[in-house]
Design a protein around this motif. Structure first.
Motif, PDB file in Angstrom:
ATOM      1  N   ARG A   1       0.807  -1.219   0.000  1.00 35.75           N
ATOM      2  CA  ARG A   1       0.000   0.000   0.000  1.00 35.75           C
ATOM      3  C   ARG A   1       0.845   1.277   0.000  1.00 35.75           C
ATOM      4  O   ARG A   1       0.317   2.354   0.213  1.00 35.75           O
ATOM      5  N   HIS A   2       2.114   1.148  -0.189  1.00 32.83           N
ATOM      6  CA  HIS A   2       2.967   2.331  -0.235  1.00 32.83           C
ATOM      7  C   HIS A   2       4.123   2.096  -1.208  1.00 32.83           C
ATOM      8  O   HIS A   2       4.519   0.958  -1.427  1.00 32.83           O
ATOM      9  N   PRO A   3       4.634   3.185  -1.789  1.00 31.74           N
ATOM     10  CA  PRO A   3       5.820   3.038  -2.642  1.00 31.74           C
ATOM     11  C   PRO A   3       7.049   2.710  -1.788  1.00 31.74           C
ATOM     12  O   PRO A   3       7.215   3.281  -0.711  1.00 31.74           O
ATOM     13  N   VAL A   4       7.856   1.799  -2.235  1.00 31.83           N
ATOM     14  CA  VAL A   4       9.082   1.482  -1.511  1.00 31.83           C
ATOM     15  C   VAL A   4      10.147   2.519  -1.837  1.00 31.83           C
ATOM     16  O   VAL A   4      10.842   3.006  -0.952  1.00 31.83           O
ATOM     17  N   ALA A   5      10.254   2.909  -3.107  1.00 32.73           N
ATOM     18  CA  ALA A   5      11.288   3.863  -3.501  1.00 32.73           C
ATOM     19  C   ALA A   5      10.773   4.782  -4.601  1.00 32.73           C
ATOM     20  O   ALA A   5       9.945   4.386  -5.419  1.00 32.73           O
ATOM     21  N   ALA A   6      11.279   6.010  -4.582  1.00 33.02           N
ATOM     22  CA  ALA A   6      10.973   6.978  -5.632  1.00 33.02           C
ATOM     23  C   ALA A   6      12.251   7.732  -5.956  1.00 33.02           C
ATOM     24  O   ALA A   6      13.064   8.012  -5.075  1.00 33.02           O
ATOM     25  N   HIS A   7      12.425   8.049  -7.210  1.00 27.76           N
ATOM     26  CA  HIS A   7      13.622   8.752  -7.678  1.00 27.76           C
ATOM     27  C   HIS A   7      13.195  10.094  -8.255  1.00 27.76           C
ATOM     28  O   HIS A   7      12.356  10.145  -9.161  1.00 27.76           O
TER      29      HIS A   7
END
Length: 90
Positions: free
Chosen positions: A29-35
């Protein structure tokens, strides 16, 4: 004393990494990583760099802050920032 402190920091870092992986596997339910790439312009032209281009406009600061805040609201575990030369951001 210095070696002990370094070892404790390493153990703490590994524990944080482990918790991140477990959290990522336990919930979708959540992003693990974002760039984030706020700017692609750079006054250098390093041959190894794939982030550089001289035509893309930089992301306006209010929009960048809004996006980072939204990633925080979503519970993003890791946010990385890269791109061109940040001092060229107008």
């Amino acid at each position: 004393m210095g070696a002990t402190r370094r070892k404790l920091r390493e153990v703490h870092r590994r524990w944080r990494e482990f918790k991140l992986v477990v959290r990522g596997l336990a919930s979708t339910r959540h992003p693990v990583a974002a760039h984030i790439i706020p700017i692609r312009r750079c006054n250098l032209s390093c041959t190894y760099c794939n982030e550089f281009d001289s035509t893309s406009p930089p992301v306006p600061l209010p929009l960048l802050i809004e996006r980072v805040d939204r990633l925080g609201e979503l519970g993003t575990s890791v946010i990385t920032i890269s791109g061109g030369e940040p001092m060229l951001h107008g």
